[in-house]
Design a protein around this motif. Structure first.
Motif, short mmCIF file in Angstrom:
data_model
loop_
_atom_site.label_atom_id
_atom_site.label_comp_id
_atom_site.label_asym_id
_atom_site.label_seq_id
_atom_site.Cartn_x
_atom_site.Cartn_y
_atom_site.Cartn_z
N UNK A 1 3.97 -5.36 -2.89
CA UNK A 1 4.99 -5.79 -1.93
C UNK A 1 4.57 -5.41 -0.52
N UNK A 2 5.12 -6.10 0.46
CA UNK A 2 4.83 -5.78 1.86
C UNK A 2 5.56 -4.49 2.27
N UNK A 3 5.06 -3.87 3.35
CA UNK A 3 5.75 -2.70 3.91
C UNK A 3 7.18 -3.06 4.24
N UNK A 4 8.06 -2.07 4.10
CA UNK A 4 9.48 -2.33 4.33
C UNK A 4 10.16 -1.01 4.66
N UNK A 5 11.08 -1.04 5.65
CA UNK A 5 11.82 0.16 6.03
C UNK A 5 13.28 -0.19 6.25
N UNK A 6 14.17 0.59 5.63
CA UNK A 6 15.61 0.35 5.71
C UNK A 6 16.31 1.69 5.53
N UNK B 1 10.83 -10.80 4.37
CA UNK B 1 10.62 -9.67 3.46
C UNK B 1 10.11 -10.19 2.12
N UNK B 2 8.80 -10.12 1.94
CA UNK B 2 8.17 -10.57 0.70
C UNK B 2 7.86 -9.32 -0.12
N UNK B 3 8.73 -9.03 -1.08
CA UNK B 3 8.69 -7.76 -1.81
C UNK B 3 8.29 -7.97 -3.26
N UNK C 1 -3.83 -3.44 9.50
CA UNK C 1 -3.12 -4.46 8.74
C UNK C 1 -4.06 -5.07 7.70
N UNK C 2 -3.57 -5.16 6.46
CA UNK C 2 -4.36 -5.67 5.35
C UNK C 2 -3.52 -6.59 4.48
N UNK D 1 -0.60 -1.03 6.84
CA UNK D 1 0.37 -2.09 6.57
C UNK D 1 -0.24 -3.17 5.68
N UNK D 2 0.54 -3.56 4.67
CA UNK D 2 0.07 -4.52 3.67
C UNK D 2 0.98 -5.75 3.68
N UNK D 3 0.37 -6.92 3.66
CA UNK D 3 1.09 -8.17 3.50
C UNK D 3 0.95 -8.64 2.06
#
Length: 341
Positions: A111-116, A273-275, A14-15, A144-146
């Motif tokens: 953007x943060x990681x995201x899966x949909x 979700x911070x994109x 995580x980063x 993983x990125x924040x």
């Protein structure tokens, strides 16, 4: 023939945007190979895809045709060669264990990681052995990125917010005086672990009773496609909601005004979700306030957009463990014109 292992300097992988990702690549070779190169690629990208079905008529026959829409976006694509290159000379590698190290500094705006089901944002590291006269041997791992959405860079989000929606009720040829639903926030920018102080004022100038007042915090996702043409999809879900409870009297009587207050806690455990920085996937948050009226009338409602960041305003406090709290409804004194009527 080849076994890979990628070890990150952060064991949880995580980063934050702007961090340095350090990787140690450990390789076990079980038999002699000839190779052109060995590389490690750092890749950040987003991708959307979905299908739409349309009806096509041809020569009197009707059939259904599926069309795939997609879009891709790249944030970085950095490849480090430990030896060789895309046109490297052939090198003999004997059986044994080998170790290599490299690093990559993440861009500050990601953007943060995201899966949909309609799209994803992903960050990965891929090791590749380009084997001469053979298929490539590869191994990939996701990290993983924040996103670092700093509210201090958006000073307008510190301004107070006031949204007014006016609604009249109709019965046959008669129209009532309006109901005003007013939502007030001290600002519109917050981070997880903070509370949003919500004030809702109901000015009921009509002859219709408001049975109850409630609000929802909604999360709206938007996906955009560019290939083979422009298209979009959206999805809206409720994160949390609250019905105001003031004892026996939950609503607002005709020609009465009431003030409702609630502190909405933004739970840090929720996957906000911070994109910020992604153009093909967007996420927005709204506080939707509703005054539920009697009978078959449509309900007065307004919507306030709030912004969820990751770095709070300077001077703000962030609480990670406090449960949400709220205040009971407060009844306002009647307006002067109400007394006259």
């Amino acid at each position: 023939m080849v076994s890979f292992s990628i070890i990150f300097n952060n064991p949880d992988k995580k980063y934050k945007a702007g961090d340095v990702v350090e990787c140690k690549l450990q390789i076990s070779i079980f038999e002699r190979i000839d190779t052109r190169s060995l590389s490690l690629r750092f890749l950040g990208e987003a991708y959307n895809e979905w299908e739409r079905t349309k009806t096509v008529s041809q020569s009197g026959a009707t059939r259904h045709v599926s069309e795939t829409f997609s879009a891709r976006e790249e944030y970085f694509n950095y490849e480090h060669y430990f030896f060789g290159g895309s046109e490297g000379t052939v090198r003999e590698i004997l059986p044994g264990n080998y170790s290599y190290e490299t690093s990559f500094t993440l861009p500050k705006k990601l953007p943060s990681n995201f899966h949909h089901q309609y799209g994803w944002i992903r960050y990965s590291v891929k090791a590749t052995y380009d084997i001469f006269l053979g298929s490539k041997s590869e191994h990939s791992e996701e990290f993983f990125v924040t996103s670092l959405l700093d509210l201090n860079s958006h000073s307008h989000l510190k301004d107070p917010v006031k949204v007014i929606e006016q609604k009249t009720f109709c019965c046959w040829c008669c129209t009532s005086d309006p109901v005003d639903i007013i939502t007030l926030l001290p600002k519109s920018g917050f981070v997880p672990g903070q509370k949003i102080p919500i004030t809702i004022e109901i000015d009921n100038n009509s002859n219709v009773r408001i049975d109850c007042v409630y609000f929802q915090l909604n999360e709206k996702l938007k996906f955009f496609a560019t290939n083979p043409g422009s298209d979009s999809k959206s999805e809206e879900d409720i994160v949390t909601d609250h019905i105001f409870d003031s004892g026996a009297d939950l609503g607002v009587a005709p020609y009465q005004n009431k003030l409702f207050k609630h502190d909405l806690f933004l739970d840090p455990q929720y996957p906000w979700k911070i994109l910020d920085g992604c153009e093909i996937i967007k996420c927005e948050y709204f506080i939707v306030c509703t005054a539920h009226s009697s009978g078959c009338n449509s309900n007065p409602q307004n919507k306030v957009k709030v912004f969820i960041g990751s770095v709070p305003f300077i001077g703000d406090t962030v609480q990670n463990n406090d449960p949400p709290s709220y205040q009971d409804v407060v009844t306002l004194p009647p307006k002067f014109e109400d007394i006259e009527s």
